[in-house]
Design an enzyme around this catalytic site. Structure first.
Site, PDB file in Angstrom:
ATOM      1  N   GLU A  47       0.506  -2.298  -6.081  1.00 37.31           N
ATOM      2  CA  GLU A  47      -0.406  -2.360  -4.920  1.00 37.31           C
ATOM      3  C   GLU A  47      -0.971  -0.958  -4.674  1.00 37.31           C
ATOM      4  OE1 GLU A  47       1.945  -2.586  -1.327  1.00 37.31           O
ATOM      5  OE2 GLU A  47       0.339  -3.529  -0.182  1.00 37.31           O
ATOM      6  N   LYS A 127      -5.081  -9.117   0.153  1.00 31.08           N
ATOM      7  CA  LYS A 127      -3.764  -9.351   0.784  1.00 31.08           C
ATOM      8  C   LYS A 127      -3.903 -10.069   2.127  1.00 31.08           C
ATOM      9  CE  LYS A 127       0.386  -6.595   1.854  1.00 31.08           C
ATOM     10  NZ  LYS A 127       0.873  -5.203   1.766  1.00 31.08           N
ATOM     11  N   CYS A 183       2.533  -7.480  -2.497  1.00 32.54           N
ATOM     12  CA  CYS A 183       3.699  -6.973  -1.763  1.00 32.54           C
ATOM     13  C   CYS A 183       4.278  -7.939  -0.737  1.00 32.54           C
ATOM     14  CB  CYS A 183       3.379  -5.616  -1.144  1.00 32.54           C
ATOM     15  SG  CYS A 183       4.899  -4.796  -0.615  1.00 32.54           S
TER      16      CYS A 183
HETATM   17  N1  CDT Z   1       3.295  -2.832   1.253  1.00 31.89           N
HETATM   18  C1  CDT Z   1       3.992  -3.810   1.866  1.00 31.89           C
HETATM   19  O1  CDT Z   1       3.487  -4.898   2.072  1.00 31.89           O
HETATM   20  N2  CDT Z   1       5.229  -3.527   2.269  1.00 31.89           N
HETATM   21  C2  CDT Z   1       6.033  -4.479   2.981  1.00 31.89           C
HETATM   22  C3  CDT Z   1       6.862  -3.835   4.005  1.00 31.89           C
HETATM   23  C4  CDT Z   1       7.568  -4.828   4.824  1.00 31.89           C
HETATM   24  S1  CDT Z   1       7.372  -4.535   6.493  1.00 31.89           S
HETATM   25  C5  CDT Z   1       8.441  -5.567   7.241  1.00 31.89           C
HETATM   26  C6  CDT Z   1       6.926  -5.259   2.039  1.00 31.89           C
HETATM   27  O2  CDT Z   1       6.992  -6.473   2.191  1.00 31.89           O
HETATM   28  O3  CDT Z   1       7.572  -4.688   1.173  1.00 31.89           O
END
Ligand code: CDT
Length: 613
Positions: A47, A127, A183
């Site tokens: 990402e 996203k 992500c």
């Molecule tokens: N970049 C990204 O989406 N990070 C999120 C952080 C979680 S926040 C609760 C992830 O799901 O890894």
């Protein structure tokens, strides 16, 4: 014939805030070459691959923030084209994430699938589940995740796509089916199921996951950072393995990891997972690293045809909550339930000694498609578009609203009786021949417009105008309504219409903004908003507890008026009210009554032998 694809994930280690774009791009190219040298046909990158993970920083300076975004064509733009050129040269497909700024100034967290042989982007995903917050945490030590501030939620859905030239496909087989997410999406079963329902065989997911971020995760700040990181890794693998299994697909995940700026750690744990949930390949460092695996897509078959044969086993009528509800709605507390017609005693004592839960009924998921034609009787298209935009986010999946703009000689705005009749005629002539394609009609002019009665006579599907719909909603939600009218004349017309609807006893007032309809768009937005908000506040002083927006062109000003009058006053947009009113009538299976006023005008024409209108 085996449908084998050799797939790699390119894990990318630390990228510092001041890393040069060129240096980062060179690392990506090097990773791509390394994967290609091992025979990879597809390589997934993380990402926001081209920069550090900037949403952890609060960046107030616009120019600095914009420097993390990519503009124009990602394949050819200066900062990114190197990796696409290399992919084409090597004949390796790539899926890669980046921060996207559109020509229209919107910002998304995006990834594309680039097909090397054709040199084209086969699919783009933005996203959808943006994590974190809009405002930074007050604690200066906290690691932020300001994705809700910097990006809009994606608007392209979860669309699977087929990819040519990767696997031998027999006569009765199709090309591989791929899907992408980014992500935080991987934590949401809904995202996977959307792809699973399209038969996805490989899901690609790049990520930036913070190892120690107690504020973000809602855990204790005293937690041991090592323990926190291992928990974050556990959750990452848990969701990748579980969802690969329950959707009978391979999954590939690529981490941006390591210690950015020596301070912010991101977990590694890039994986390739089989449809049975087992890990086929996994990174062993938190640095730049390639993992690779041969994925025989036919291994998806057993899951897709047995345990997770969706067609045979899914029971959608019990899943309505999944698309009809976002937050949690708990069952009522037992102490609030009705017992033999009486509320339970506060101390929990119940006379009959029995506690009954409330009886409830619910129906199957609404799958019958409802098509509503939103009829803008004037010839100005931006108003139709604004109406569609306004209602879009309120619609369930089975309801579609189509925007119709009346052709000329319909007037460009409806500001008087002449415009009203002329627009009604132009619109009706165009709508009647196509009317059988729609289940209901919403006349998007805030008046007792002639077209409403014309269509009610001519057709049998339900018809309503946005004024009448908003007044019916206002009557339900409050005791006195006020109308924010455009021009002085529209105020008089609205007064007549309110009387015609028999609602004058509930009207606290109608006040004009002294603006022409098209001035709502042509005048500076700030000026229009401030006039409307002032008029709204005066109507509340007049006694209104519900305000309705007196023009389809006011639709996108609803939020500002709401803020001006406060949460105890309801502001109704007639377009949304009208669409939902019609949806209800369609669900009820109702039609326009033909015994009185709305007796078919077509029958009358026929009996007079009139074959034109
Ligand atoms: N970049 C990204 O989406 N990070 C999120 C952080 C979680 S926040 C609760 C992830 O799901 O890894």
């Amino acid at each position: 014939m085996a449908r084998k694809v050799r797939i790699a994930a390119a894990q990318v280690g630390a990228v510092h805030l001041d890393a040069s774009r060129k240096n980062t791009l060179d690392r990506l190219i090097h990773l791509l070459e390394h994967a290609a040298s091992q025979g990879a046909q597809v390589v997934l990158f993380p990402e926001c691959t081209f920069t550090t993970f900037f949403p952890r920083h609060f960046i107030a300076a616009e120019a600095e923030l914009e420097s993390f975004f990519e503009r124009g064509d990602i394949v050819t733009s200066e900062n990114t084209r190197g990796v696409f050129e290399k992919a084409q040269e090597l004949g390796v497909d790539i899926s890669i994430g980046f921060a996207e700024a559109t020509d229209g100034g919107e910002h998304y967290n995006t990834c594309v699938y680039y097909h090397a042989k054709s040199g084209s982007v086969l699919s783009k995903y933005r996203k959808i589940h943006l994590p974190g917050d809009y405002e930074p945490f007050p604690d200066p030590e906290a690691t932020n995740q300001l994705e809700k501030r910097y990006f809009k939620p994606g608007n392209l859905g979860f669309e699977a796509f087929r990819v040519p030239d990767l696997a031998d496909v027999g006569q009765d087989q199709g090309e591989p089916i791929f899907g992408m997410m980014i992500c935080n999406d991987r934590r949401w079963a809904e995202a996977w199921r959307c792809l699973g329902l399209q038969g996805v065989e490989v899901v690609f997911c790049g990520y930036n996951t913070t190892g120690f971020a107690p504020h973000l995760w809602g855990t204790s700040t005293k937690q041991d950072p090592k323990e926190a990181e291992s928990m974050a890794l556990f959750h990452h693998k848990l969701v990748m393995q579980a969802h690969s299994y329950t959707n009978a697909c391979f999954s590939v995940s690529a981490a941006r990891c390591g210690w950015d700026d020596g301070k912010y750690n991101l977990i590694a744990g890039s994986t390739i997972i089989a449809p049975d949930g087992k890990i086929l390949a996994e990174s062993i460092t938190d640095e730049d690293e390639i993992i690779i695996a041969d994925c025989d897509l036919d291994r998806c078959k057993s899951g897709k045809t047995r345990t997770f044969d969706f067609a045979r086993h899914r029971r959608v009528k019990h899943y309505a909550r999944l698309t009809g509800q976002t937050g949690v709605l708990e069952p009522p507390h037992l102490r609030d339930t009705v017992v033999n017609g009486h509320k339970e005693e506060p101390n929990g004592h119940v006379d009959s000694g029995k506690v009954f839960s409330l009886r409830s009924v619910s129906g199957p998921a609404d799958t019958k498609t409802i098509r509503i034609l939103l009829c803008n009787p004037n010839a100005t298209e931006f108003m139709t578009d604004a109406c569609l935009e306004m209602v879009k986010d309120t619609l369930p999946a089975n309801v579609s609203v189509y925007g119709f703009t009346a052709p000329k000689p319909a007037p460009s705005a409806i500001e008087g009786n002449f415009d009203n009749i002329m627009s009604g005629a132009a619109a009706a002539r165009a709508i009647v021949p196509i009317a059988d394609q729609y289940d209901a009609f919403l006349v998007a002019c805030y008046s007792d417009h002639a077209l409403i009665r014309m269509l009610r006579e001519e057709l049998s599907q339900p018809v309503i105008g946005i004024m009448e719909a908003s007044l019916l909603a206002a009557r339900t939600l409050g005791s006195r309504f006020g109308i924010i009218a455009t021009s002085g004349r529209s105020k008089y017309m609205a007064e007549d219409s309110v009387r015609h609807y028999g609602l004058e006893g509930f009207c606290a007032g109608i006040r004009s903004c002294n603006l022409g309809v098209l001035e709502l768009e042509s005048k500076p937005e700030k000026e229009v908003l401030s006039i409307m908000c002032e008029v709204g506040k005066k109507l509340v002083e007049d006694g209104a507890d519900v305000l309705t927006l007196g023009c389809a062109g006011m639709t996108n000003m609803k939020a500002a008026v709401e803020e001006a009058v406060g949460e105890d006053v309801q502001v109704i947009d007639g377009v949304v009210a009208g669409v939902h009113h019609l949806m209800g009538l369609c669900r009820m299976g109702t039609r326009t009554a033909k015994r009185g006023m709305y007796i078919s005008s077509a029958t009358g024409r026929e009996s007079r032998r009139q074959d034109w209108y």
